[in-house]
Design a protein around this motif. Structure first.
Motif, PDB file in Angstrom:
ATOM      1  N   THR A   1     -17.374  94.767  24.075  1.00  0.00           N
ATOM      2  CA  THR A   1     -18.521  94.828  24.982  1.00  0.00           C
ATOM      3  C   THR A   1     -19.125  96.224  25.096  1.00  0.00           C
ATOM      4  O   THR A   1     -20.140  96.394  25.755  1.00  0.00           O
TER       5      THR A   1
ATOM      6  N   SER B   1     -21.188  98.101  23.561  1.00  0.00           N
ATOM      7  CA  SER B   1     -22.237  98.195  22.559  1.00  0.00           C
ATOM      8  C   SER B   1     -23.015  99.497  22.754  1.00  0.00           C
ATOM      9  O   SER B   1     -23.198  99.966  23.863  1.00  0.00           O
TER      10      SER B   1
ATOM     11  N   GLU C   1     -28.350  97.745  21.855  1.00  0.00           N
ATOM     12  CA  GLU C   1     -27.595  96.719  22.564  1.00  0.00           C
ATOM     13  C   GLU C   1     -27.153  97.158  23.949  1.00  0.00           C
ATOM     14  O   GLU C   1     -26.697  96.340  24.742  1.00  0.00           O
TER      15      GLU C   1
ATOM     16  N   THR D   1     -30.984  91.926  24.731  1.00  0.00           N
ATOM     17  CA  THR D   1     -30.898  92.171  23.293  1.00  0.00           C
ATOM     18  C   THR D   1     -31.273  90.912  22.536  1.00  0.00           C
ATOM     19  O   THR D   1     -30.800  89.820  22.858  1.00  0.00           O
TER      20      THR D   1
ATOM     21  N   TYR E   1     -29.711  87.691  24.505  1.00  0.00           N
ATOM     22  CA  TYR E   1     -28.592  87.929  25.420  1.00  0.00           C
ATOM     23  C   TYR E   1     -29.031  88.845  26.564  1.00  0.00           C
ATOM     24  O   TYR E   1     -29.802  89.787  26.368  1.00  0.00           O
TER      25      TYR E   1
ATOM     26  N   ARG F   1     -25.537  91.540  27.495  1.00  0.00           N
ATOM     27  CA  ARG F   1     -24.572  91.301  26.428  1.00  0.00           C
ATOM     28  C   ARG F   1     -23.573  90.203  26.755  1.00  0.00           C
ATOM     29  O   ARG F   1     -22.585  90.022  26.055  1.00  0.00           O
TER      30      ARG F   1
ATOM     31  N   GLY G   1     -28.699  92.742  15.694  1.00  0.00           N
ATOM     32  CA  GLY G   1     -29.557  93.008  16.841  1.00  0.00           C
ATOM     33  C   GLY G   1     -30.874  93.626  16.388  1.00  0.00           C
ATOM     34  O   GLY G   1     -30.885  94.642  15.706  1.00  0.00           O
TER      35      GLY G   1
ATOM     36  N   GLY H   1     -33.369  96.153  21.758  1.00  0.00           N
ATOM     37  CA  GLY H   1     -33.036  95.931  23.155  1.00  0.00           C
ATOM     38  C   GLY H   1     -34.229  96.286  24.019  1.00  0.00           C
ATOM     39  O   GLY H   1     -34.997  97.176  23.678  1.00  0.00           O
TER      40      GLY H   1
END
Length: 291
Positions: free
Chosen positions: A63, A65, A69, A74, A114, A117, A287, A290
């Motif tokens: 997690t 990121s 991200e 994201t 997401y 995340r 990805g 973001g």
């Protein structure tokens, strides 16, 4: 009488010290942190604290990121390839029996949005093939079996909850060594629905003298429903590989709308039915940005 300058200066210093009557105090330099604590009522106390590092070391789990991200939202894009194992969900009464299931290919593209995340919405658009082995009873005037193959354009949409395997397994003491090895992995729970429309449909009659023995494939597209759908849910796993993420997942699906109406022809006589089975797929995603 001549006074020695050194003696005179010493006398002045002694006189000044006596006049001060002990009022001269020496103070230790105080840092702003200690001064602020003293003003709060802790005067006279010297506190020692460990110097704080400029950047705290982050947990090296899935997690944490970095880059785009790290934003609150994201967007991921990717593709998937796999297969489904499907059969009849209903329509087994009357002239159709569920004789078994078969493996068929699925492939397509996907997008994932997401939030923080953790919470995501997965959307898949792709090609799906379903193969069902059906058996007709003699009540239709013909006893035989066949394979019904349908090619679909399918849309799948699922809610996803992502979690760190390291954090989940690390809570159990004897699983902590395993959790350390799973830091690059994440799991996600999925639930949603699917809808599909047929592109082509063929019935292959097996072990029968009905029809052309040199060509046992018959077009039954006219009996397929233009739109069918149902619900699906399952579990997935992800492995971070630099800027890409490899994923593997499996879902159970069940049709709520009939895939086919009754097939009434000189080759087969069936009831309407829908399908159920399992999806298994794997692919890569990355990805995009973001925001």
């Amino acid at each position: 009488m001549r006074i020695n300058p050194v003696t005179y200066l010493a006398s002045l210093l002694l006189t000044g010290a006596l006049l001060a009557e002990g009022k001269i105090q020496l103070k230790r330099p105080v840092s702003p942190e200690v001064e602020s604590s003293s003003s709060a009522g802790d005067s006279g106390k010297i506190e020692f604290s460990k110097p704080a590092s400029s950047t705290a070391a982050a947990e090296a789990d899935y997690t944490t990121s970095q880059g785009p991200e790290a934003k609150s939202r994201t967007l991921y894009m990717g593709s998937y390839l796999g297969f489904n194992y499907s059969g009849l969900a209903k329509g087994m009464q009357g002239s159709v029996n569920n004789g078994g299931s078969d493996l068929s290919v699925i492939l397509g593209i996907r997008s994932e949005l997401y939030f923080k995340r953790v919470y995501g919405i997965i959307t898949d658009l792709g090609y799906e093939q379903n193969r069902a082995f059906i058996v007709e009873t003699p009540t239709g005037g013909y006893a035989g079996n066949g394979i019904l193959r349908t090619d679909y354009l399918a849309l799948r949409s699922m809610f996803s909850y992502r979690y760190s395997l390291y954090k989940v397994l690390g809570k159990v003491k004897f699983l902590r060594p395993v959790a350390e090895a799973l830091k690059p992995f994440a799991g996600n729970l999925q639930a949603g629905f699917f809808a599909k429309t047929p592109l082509s449909s063929q019935l292959e009659i097996l072990n029968s003298t009905v029809g052309n023995p040199d060509d046992q494939l018959y077009d039954v597209r006219e009996f397929a429903r233009p739109v069918s759908g149902g619900f699906m849910g399952g579990l997935g796993f992800e492995l971070r590989l630099g800027s890409y993420i490899w994923f593997f997942e499996g879902q159970y699906f069940r049709g709520l709308l009939n895939t086919y109406g009754p097939i009434q022809s000189r080759f087969f006589n069936t009831n309407e039915f829908s399908e159920q089975g399992f999806y298994f797929s794997s692919g890569f995603k990355t990805g995009i940005y973001g925001f």
